[in-house]
Design a protein around this motif. Structure first.
Motif, mmCIF file in Angstrom:
data_model
loop_
_atom_site.group_PDB
_atom_site.id
_atom_site.type_symbol
_atom_site.label_atom_id
_atom_site.label_comp_id
_atom_site.label_asym_id
_atom_site.label_seq_id
_atom_site.Cartn_x
_atom_site.Cartn_y
_atom_site.Cartn_z
ATOM 1 N N UNK A 76 0.833 -1.195 0.000
ATOM 2 C CA UNK A 76 0.000 0.000 0.000
ATOM 3 C C UNK A 76 0.874 1.254 0.000
ATOM 4 N N UNK A 77 0.372 2.322 -0.599
ATOM 5 C CA UNK A 77 1.142 3.557 -0.750
ATOM 6 C C UNK A 77 0.678 4.602 0.264
ATOM 7 N N UNK A 78 1.412 5.727 0.328
ATOM 8 C CA UNK A 78 1.032 6.844 1.191
ATOM 9 C C UNK A 78 0.197 7.837 0.387
ATOM 10 N N UNK A 79 -0.287 8.886 1.066
ATOM 11 C CA UNK A 79 -1.093 9.893 0.373
ATOM 12 C C UNK A 79 -0.894 11.267 1.003
ATOM 13 N N UNK A 80 -1.036 12.309 0.188
ATOM 14 C CA UNK A 80 -1.047 13.681 0.677
ATOM 15 C C UNK A 80 -2.458 14.248 0.681
ATOM 16 N N UNK A 81 -3.396 13.449 0.205
ATOM 17 C CA UNK A 81 -4.810 13.853 0.213
ATOM 18 C C UNK A 81 -5.620 12.770 0.918
ATOM 19 N N UNK A 82 -5.487 12.671 2.240
ATOM 20 C CA UNK A 82 -6.151 11.586 2.982
ATOM 21 C C UNK A 82 -7.670 11.673 2.928
ATOM 22 N N UNK A 83 -8.285 10.515 2.964
ATOM 23 C CA UNK A 83 -9.742 10.420 2.940
ATOM 24 C C UNK A 83 -10.243 9.728 4.203
#
Length: 233
Positions: A76-83
């Motif tokens: 799984x990857x990271x994000x800068x736009x979390x949901x």
């Protein structure tokens, strides 16, 4: 085609057929089936004599140890736009459930929500209160320094006994030492798929009769900035 040829063609089906020996074309061997169990036994004996069997055992043990120390990452990857989203934990029976005498207990298609006691078949007629899941599931990649730093900070602001740390990558033993807590690994990504996780870190907890998944942006942690600054000097 002439008349004689046509006559012979018409008479062929009526002429008697005779079988004749044409002799032996080549050497004939009897058909024999291989006893697979015997072949395996012979093969094992050969491997044991040559020392290859011991080598294979050692390699297998090393592979098992390596798999326990560092399981295959989920990816799984990271994000800068979390949901933040909800996941319905309702289960649907794929087939009828019968007792030992063959009597139908729960029919196919029965839907059960672990968080909703009203859907629990055995307790539908009982007066049962709400189900409360007290644990918070925290999914993160132990190979990502920023995620590890975030996990350490998360641990300082939450009660340790209510957190279940679940790795999607990294070494459980190493993270156990760093967090001073029991750490689990999402083997083969089964939990991540069930909760439809897309990115990590993700904090998962009960929200009413649903799972709430809250993704976290860890890009604000300074580890990459420090590495970049060091590289430029």
């Amino acid at each position: 085609m002439n008349k004689f040829a046509l006559l012979m063609l018409a008479l062929c089906p009526l002429l008697p057929l005779k079988a004749a020996s044409i002799g032996t074309v080549g050497q004939v061997f009897p058909i024999a089936e291989i006893d697979m169990l015997q072949w395996i036994e012979n093969r094992l004996q050969t491997l044991e004599k040559t020392g290859e069997l011991d080598s294979m055992r050692e390699q297998f043990q090393e592979n098992v140890k390596a798999g326990v120390k560092r399981p295959r990452p989920v990816g799984l990857i990271t994000t800068k736009t979390p949901e933040v989203f909800l996941v319905d934990p309702t289960l649907t029976l794929a087939k009828d459930i019968n007792d030992a005498k063959g009597n139908l207990i729960y029919p196919k298609g029965t839907r059960v929500n672990p968080f909703d006691t009203k859907t629990w078949p055995a307790l539908q007629k009982a007066n049962v209160g709400k189900f409360e899941f007290s644990k918070t599931l925290v999914f993160f990649d132990g190979d990502d320094v920023q995620q590890v730093l975030w996990a350490k900070e998360f641990a300082t602001t939450h009660e340790k006994q209510h957190i279940k740390w679940i790795l999607t990558g990294g070494e459980p033993e190493t993270l156990h030492a760093q967090l001073d807590a029991r750490v689990y690994f999402d083997q083969q990504g089964n939990l991540s798929r069930a909760l439809t996780l897309k990115r990590v870190p993700s904090v998962v907890k009960q929200e009413g009769v649903m799972w709430q998944v809250r993704e976290v942006d860890v890009s604000n942690f300074p580890v990459f900035m420090e590495e970049t600054n060091n590289a430029t000097h």
